[in-house]
Design a protein around this motif. Structure first.
Motif, PDB file in Angstrom:
ATOM      1  N   THR A 205      -4.215  -4.635   6.377  1.00 24.65           N
ATOM      2  CA  THR A 205      -3.977  -3.947   5.100  1.00 24.65           C
ATOM      3  C   THR A 205      -5.307  -3.696   4.388  1.00 24.65           C
ATOM      4  N   SER A 206      -5.247  -2.890   3.323  1.00 24.76           N
ATOM      5  CA  SER A 206      -6.470  -2.450   2.647  1.00 24.76           C
ATOM      6  C   SER A 206      -7.242  -3.568   1.966  1.00 24.76           C
ATOM      7  N   GLY A 207      -6.574  -4.666   1.645  1.00 25.18           N
ATOM      8  CA  GLY A 207      -7.275  -5.760   0.982  1.00 25.18           C
ATOM      9  C   GLY A 207      -7.526  -5.497  -0.491  1.00 25.18           C
ATOM     10  N   THR A 208      -6.644  -4.729  -1.129  1.00 26.53           N
ATOM     11  CA  THR A 208      -6.809  -4.447  -2.556  1.00 26.53           C
ATOM     12  C   THR A 208      -6.510  -5.698  -3.378  1.00 26.53           C
ATOM     13  N   THR A 209      -5.541  -6.462  -2.952  1.00 23.82           N
ATOM     14  CA  THR A 209      -5.150  -7.642  -3.737  1.00 23.82           C
ATOM     15  C   THR A 209      -5.739  -8.933  -3.186  1.00 23.82           C
TER      16      THR A 209
ATOM     17  N   GLY B 151      -0.693   6.657  -1.332  1.00 25.53           N
ATOM     18  CA  GLY B 151      -1.739   5.640  -1.295  1.00 25.53           C
ATOM     19  C   GLY B 151      -1.958   4.936  -2.616  1.00 25.53           C
TER      20      GLY B 151
ATOM     21  N   ASP C 144       4.778  13.348  -3.954  1.00 18.55           N
ATOM     22  CA  ASP C 144       4.245  11.996  -4.018  1.00 18.55           C
ATOM     23  C   ASP C 144       5.107  11.146  -3.091  1.00 18.55           C
ATOM     24  N   ASN C 145       4.502  10.295  -2.282  1.00 19.77           N
ATOM     25  CA  ASN C 145       5.332   9.364  -1.525  1.00 19.77           C
ATOM     26  C   ASN C 145       4.671   8.007  -1.499  1.00 19.77           C
TER      27      ASN C 145
ATOM     28  N   THR D  51       0.902  -0.185   4.164  1.00 20.77           N
ATOM     29  CA  THR D  51       0.557  -0.410   5.558  1.00 20.77           C
ATOM     30  C   THR D  51       1.738  -1.084   6.251  1.00 20.77           C
TER      31      THR D  51
ATOM     32  N   ASP E 188       4.942  -4.682  -6.292  1.00 23.78           N
ATOM     33  CA  ASP E 188       4.687  -3.501  -7.102  1.00 23.78           C
ATOM     34  C   ASP E 188       5.739  -3.456  -8.194  1.00 23.78           C
TER      35      ASP E 188
ATOM     36  N   ARG F  42       0.732  -2.594  -9.683  1.00 21.11           N
ATOM     37  CA  ARG F  42       1.044  -3.897  -9.110  1.00 21.11           C
ATOM     38  C   ARG F  42       1.359  -4.882 -10.225  1.00 21.11           C
TER      39      ARG F  42
ATOM     40  N   LYS G 116      -8.722   3.093  -2.812  1.00 22.22           N
ATOM     41  CA  LYS G 116      -7.884   2.491  -3.852  1.00 22.22           C
ATOM     42  C   LYS G 116      -8.763   1.805  -4.882  1.00 22.22           C
TER      43      LYS G 116
END
Ligand code: ATP
Ligand code: MG
Length: 627
Positions: A241-245, A364, A385-386, A390, A479, A494, A589
């Motif tokens: 995953t993107s590692g945003t959190t 995203g 928008d969707n 991941t 979210d 989030r 992000k």
């Protein structure tokens, strides 16, 4: 059948519904059971069926569309465009698979792929899928340390890389990063397979370990490698995953469920029929790249465009020029990508013939209304928008114009996708919230086909990370959302992006959107910072559009006023900073927690996925100067 009926059926009669959808792909042996839920929250779809992603993406089309373009790989960095038919794709993939075989890669082995958006990245992925090896594509922009962490987790038998990538005309050698990563990794793979683009003349090879793909491929140009038929629930690939959190998680995908979900989405969501063209601007290293640059369009018999280059290079018209040249029907990008264009002269949107283009999908991160309106009116197309992750592998909330086009409501991705048992619940009580009330978005098991099956070699972490937040066994990536009386879902950000001002809970997104309505503002990030009196107050960070010459102090004041005007005094920002760039992950992000940590001198957590650490340093200096 319209959306409502189809959706209800997918929820009320999942086995019947998915049994029908299973016919969208080729099965070597048909499934014995459609759904096994005996060990929740785990679930298995199409149990006992055997199939193969590569066969469905390539071989299956040889009889019907041998000379149709399968893949067009365009690079405005190297200025090379490759147009590859299904027949050619079959040859390339078989050649690649033969080379993998020569390097002793067999079913179940992991293969890390560290490459930019080039045709060979797709060949490599499909070749792995063909022989049942589990690929893990690591975004080519990641530093050696990020790569090493993923290697340690996936323990690959082979690493495949390019000699170098390019960004904005600058060559970024990959091979030295691979060498560094392998020195750091605990159990490095015995071989590195290098696809040379002759971008890095100084590249060195480690004898015995490094293998030049061009040398090996010659002996296998006519290879035909048998397909490895996999049970539907065996792993096909891993993707972090993107590692945003926090720390990235190794999302594991299956074979059959994923193929069926993608096949279904190509027509119902993306409205792309076999023979039509889809252009996703994603990197192959992201979830969208896997699903809608590689597997989705190819399983659907479409033509996929893969683009290496900036949205603005050689000029901001490049995406639309490609749409014109290839007659793209559906385009897929991200709000971040559109915001880059928004800083440019809007006349670029009008220069090309976009008559073939029907839809622009964006995913995203939250799509703010000003950005959606700007691009939608600029190109004169429906913008959809969707919302997904991941983990989900395909959209979770979206409109499905291929099934039935419901009106677009700006700010909302629309409705639950087929098979998703979506609920919005109260964080404390766990009860469903009423329409227009905010709550946490959750998915009731079973997760539909396409979604992750577990975290690689860590079932326990899978259960804890996604199903451990509430008393009930409910999937959530935390979210925050609200559903209106028409059933449209709005994502508010989030749950850790919520600001609590004197007992009022405000979504950072609401504040960001009100700031973004100012014409001078290009991008904005809002975080909550500690306040003696109110508990928390919003802090605003914004970049201005190119060419804006207003005094930043005036714009800052205007932002403050606009927020109060639209959301009331309770949302009044405690401070506003005009900056040159916002901190983002490599996938574009906003990394809000890094701003929050800067403001409060706290630990920002894992920053390794940050795209440009300098952006943060610059902001640190701006903060030191004071708002
Ligand atoms: P990590 O889980 O490692 O912290 P991440 O959640 O950013 O990183 P992704 O799977 O790439 O990793 O992103 C999924 C998240 O992106 C969603 O949970 C949501 O917060 C956000 N998102 C995606 N699409 C949308 C959208 N259309 N509207 C609003 N938010 C979106
Ligand atoms: Mg996430």
């Amino acid at each position: 059948m319209g959306y409502d009926e189809t959706y209800r059926r997918s929820i009320d009669e999942p086995e019947a519904f998915w049994r029908e959808q299973a016919a969208l792909i080729h099965w070597h042996t048909p499934p014995e059971r459609i759904l096994d839920q005996s060990h929740p929250p785990f679930r298995r779809w199409f149990v006992g069926g055997t199939t193969n992603l590569c066969y469905n993406a390539v071989d299956r089309h040889l009889a019907t569309r041998p000379d149709q373009l399968a893949l067009v790989a365009i690079s405005t960095e190297t200025n090379i465009t490759r147009e590859i038919t299904y027949t050619e794709l079959y040859r390339e993939v078989n050649t690649f698979a033969a080379v993998l075989g020569e390097l002793d890669v067999v079913k179940g082995d992991r293969v890390v792929i560290y490459m930019p958006n080039m045709a060979e990245a797709v060949f490599a992925m499909l070749a792995c899928a063909r022989i049942g090896a589990i690929h893990s594509v690591v975004f080519g922009g990641f530093a050696a340390h990020n790569l090493a962490l993923r290697i340690d987790d996936a323990e690959p038998k082979l690493l495949i890389c390019a000699d170098a990538g390019m960004r904005g005309g600058k060559i970024i050698p990959y091979k030295p990063l691979v060498d560094l990563a392998l020195r750091e990794a605990k159990s490095p793979p015995p071989h590195v397979l290098i696809v040379r683009r002759d971008l890095d003349p100084d590249m060195t090879l480690v004898p015995g370990r490094d293998v030049d793909y061009a040398e090996r491929r010659v002996a296998h140009e006519d290879a035909s490698v048998p397909v490895e038929w996999l049970e539907s629930n065996e792993p096909s690939y891993l993707l972090y995953t993107s590692g945003t959190t926090g720390k990235p998680k190794g999302v594991q995908r299956d074979v059959g469920g994923y193929a069926v979900a993608l096949a279904l989405s190509m027509t119902t969501i993306f409205d792309v029929a076999p023979g039509q063209v889809m252009f996703s601007t994603s990197d192959v290293g992201w979830a969208v790249g896997h699903s809608y640059n590689v597997y989705g369009p190819l399983i659907g018999g479409a033509t996929s465009l893969l683009y290496e280059g900036l949205p603005t290079g050689p000029d901001p018209g490049i995406w639309w020029r490609l749409c014109e040249r290839y007659g793209v029907r559906t385009m897929f990008s991200s709000p971040t990508g559109i915001r880059v264009l928004k800083k440019q002269d809007p006349s670029w949107l009008k220069k090309y013939d976009l008559s073939a283009l029907r839809w622009l999908f964006l995913a995203g991160e939250p799509l703010d209304e000003p950005t959606a309106t700007w691009i939608s009116s600029g190109i004169g197309k429906s913008v959809i928008d969707n919302y997904w992750q991941t983990e989900t592998g395909w959209p979770a909330i979206t409109l499905l114009p291929g099934l039935e086009l419901k009106p677009v409501k700006f700010g909302s991705p629309g409705f639950p996708n087929l098979g998703y048992r979506m609920r919005i619940i109260d964080e404390q009580s766990g009860a469903d919230v009423a329409p227009n009330e905010k709550g946490v978005l959750v998915i009731e098991p079973p997760l539909p086909p396409g979604c992750l099956t577990t975290i690689w070699r860590d079932d326990e972490r899978y259960v804890r990370s996604y199903f451990g937040h509430f008393r009930e066994l409910l999937y959530s990536s935390l979210d925050w959302a609200v559903r209106d009386t028409d059933g449209y879902t709005f994502i508010l950000g989030r749950t850790d992006d919520v600001i609590n001002v004197a007992g009022h809970r405000l979504g950072t997104r609401e504040i960001e959107e009100s700031v973004a309505t100012l014409g001078a503002v290009a991008e904005v990030a809002v975080v909550g910072i500690h306040d003696e009196l109110k508990g928390q107050v919003p802090a605003v960070f914004a970049t201005l559009k190119q060419g804006v010459t207003d005094d930043p102090r005036d714009v800052a004041l205007a932002m403050q006023r606009r927020v109060v005007e639209l959301l009331g005094g309770v949302a009044r920002p405690g401070c506003v900073y005009v900056v040159n760039a916002l901190p983002k992950t490599r996938s574009g992000k906003l990394l809000r927690r890094s701003l929050q940590a800067l403001m409060q001198n706290t630990d920002p957590g894992d920053l390794s996925t940050l795209d440009d650490p300098n952006a943060l340093e610059e902001i640190r200096a701006v903060i030191a100067r004071g708002p």
